[in-house]
Design an enzyme around this catalytic site. Structure first.
Site, mmCIF file in Angstrom:
data_model
loop_
_atom_site.group_PDB
_atom_site.id
_atom_site.type_symbol
_atom_site.label_atom_id
_atom_site.label_comp_id
_atom_site.label_asym_id
_atom_site.label_seq_id
_atom_site.Cartn_x
_atom_site.Cartn_y
_atom_site.Cartn_z
ATOM 1 N N ASP A 147 1.085 -1.286 0.078
ATOM 2 C CA ASP A 147 0.345 -0.395 0.175
ATOM 3 C C ASP A 147 0.961 0.982 -0.080
ATOM 4 O OD1 ASP A 147 0.793 0.189 2.925
ATOM 5 O OD2 ASP A 147 -0.978 -0.294 3.384
ATOM 6 N N ASP A 166 -0.491 -6.111 0.631
ATOM 7 C CA ASP A 166 -1.317 -5.992 1.097
ATOM 8 C C ASP A 166 -2.796 -5.553 1.201
ATOM 9 O OD1 ASP A 166 1.459 -5.440 3.026
ATOM 10 O OD2 ASP A 166 1.694 -3.169 1.872
ATOM 11 N N GLU A 195 -1.075 -6.041 9.139
ATOM 12 C CA GLU A 195 0.070 -4.969 9.752
ATOM 13 C C GLU A 195 -0.456 -5.611 11.579
ATOM 14 O OE1 GLU A 195 1.451 -0.968 7.462
ATOM 15 O OE2 GLU A 195 -0.006 -0.733 9.575
ATOM 16 N N GLU A 217 10.268 -3.862 10.911
ATOM 17 C CA GLU A 217 10.149 -2.433 10.708
ATOM 18 C C GLU A 217 11.060 -1.513 10.781
ATOM 19 O OE1 GLU A 217 8.358 1.334 7.110
ATOM 20 O OE2 GLU A 217 7.239 -0.729 7.565
#
Length: 289
Positions: free
Chosen positions: A68, A107, A139, A206
């Site tokens: 994304d 994503d 996520e 990340e």
């Protein structure tokens, strides 16, 4: 064959690396798991269109992520938040069409899975059925565990994403490094173990301290994919426009630029404009009679 000679299956396994070993089919989650076992590091790049994805596929990149991040680097948004499911399906289908070997991960965008596991299932199924991707990414650690579990039970491979999660940019107040301090580090470890327990086949780390990313990598049996996580993760991912020097302005500290395509394209466009203005293009060799 004597007892000390390797079997054909062992020979095949020993040469079935991600780089050059798999040539007649797409990379799968089993290939990535095997790479972890033999400590083979691998690369992942983002891709958002068939032409670019085809270049990366031919270059041997094992995994392509239809991120994304397209919101920032292709669609003109300031963050990833506005990206829609319809946009992700369109972009993902293009990447699938442009590739033959790379595993394609797409994503789930903001708002497409946070409501419930059922919502996650509906939208992940769209990416699998309409776009033809090989896996989805979402996520969140412990908070996303039940959704991951449901998708995996349904046969949808899931890549998790913890640490700095860009869809939470407004909650974070920006893009700060995550996992600093004992409490934050312990939570990241809990998140990593939660997504593994739920069935994720890999996890993106990340913007976390390198020492913590190394600890997570050592403790997990699934591959870790670093982006700003230091050198000890099992794999590394970059946004392709950052990697190739297409991004204007400042890029994150963890980015290494391997080319300067922004300058190359700009120079080409200026040369074209000059040729048109001066009458040098089209020349005779570009003209029909």
């Amino acid at each position: 064959m004597n007892a000390s000679s390797p079997s054909p299956a062992q020979n095949q396994a020993s040469t079935a690396t991600l780089y050059g070993g798999v040539t007649n089919r797409r990379i799968t989650v089993r290939d990535l798991a095997a790479a972890k076992q033999r400590s083979e590091k691998w690369s992942m790049l983002t891709a958002y269109d068939a032409l670019t994805a085809g270049v990366f596929d031919e270059a041997g990149i094992p995994v392509l992520l239809v991120g994304d991040s397209a919101g920032n680097c292709h669609l003109g948004y300031e963050t990833t938040v506005p990206v829609t499911m319809d946009q992700m399906v369109m972009l993902s289908a293009a990447v699938v069409r442009g590739t033959k070997r790379s595993m394609i991960v797409a994503d789930l965008p903001f708002g497409s899975y946070q409501e419930s596991p059922a919502q996650a299932m509906h939208n992940a199924a769209r990416l699998m059925k309409e776009a033809g991707v090989g896996a989805v990414k979402l996520e969140g650690g412990e908070r996303s565990a039940r959704s991951i579990e449901l998708l995996v039970e349904a046969g949808i491979p899931v890549m998790a994403h913890i640490g700095l999660t860009p869809q939470s940019v407004h909650a974070f107040g920006g893009y700060p490094v995550q996992g600093r301090g004992d409490e934050a580090a312990h939570q990241l470890l809990r998140d990593a173990k939660a997504v593994q327990q739920s069935g994720a086949f890999s996890v993106v780390l990340e913007a976390v301290p390198a020492e913590l990313a190394a600890q997570v990598t050592e403790q997990l049996s699934i591959p870790t994919v670093g982006i700003g996580g230091g050198p000890d993760t099992d794999a590394q991912v970059l946004v392709w426009t950052d990697m190739a020097g297409m991004t204007a302005g400042r890029v994150p500290k963890f980015v290494k630029q391997y080319a300067d395509l922004r300058t190359v394209l700009g120079d080409a466009a200026r040369a074209f404009a000059e040729d048109v203005r001066g009458g040098a293009f089209p020349a005779e060799e570009h003209t029909f009679h």
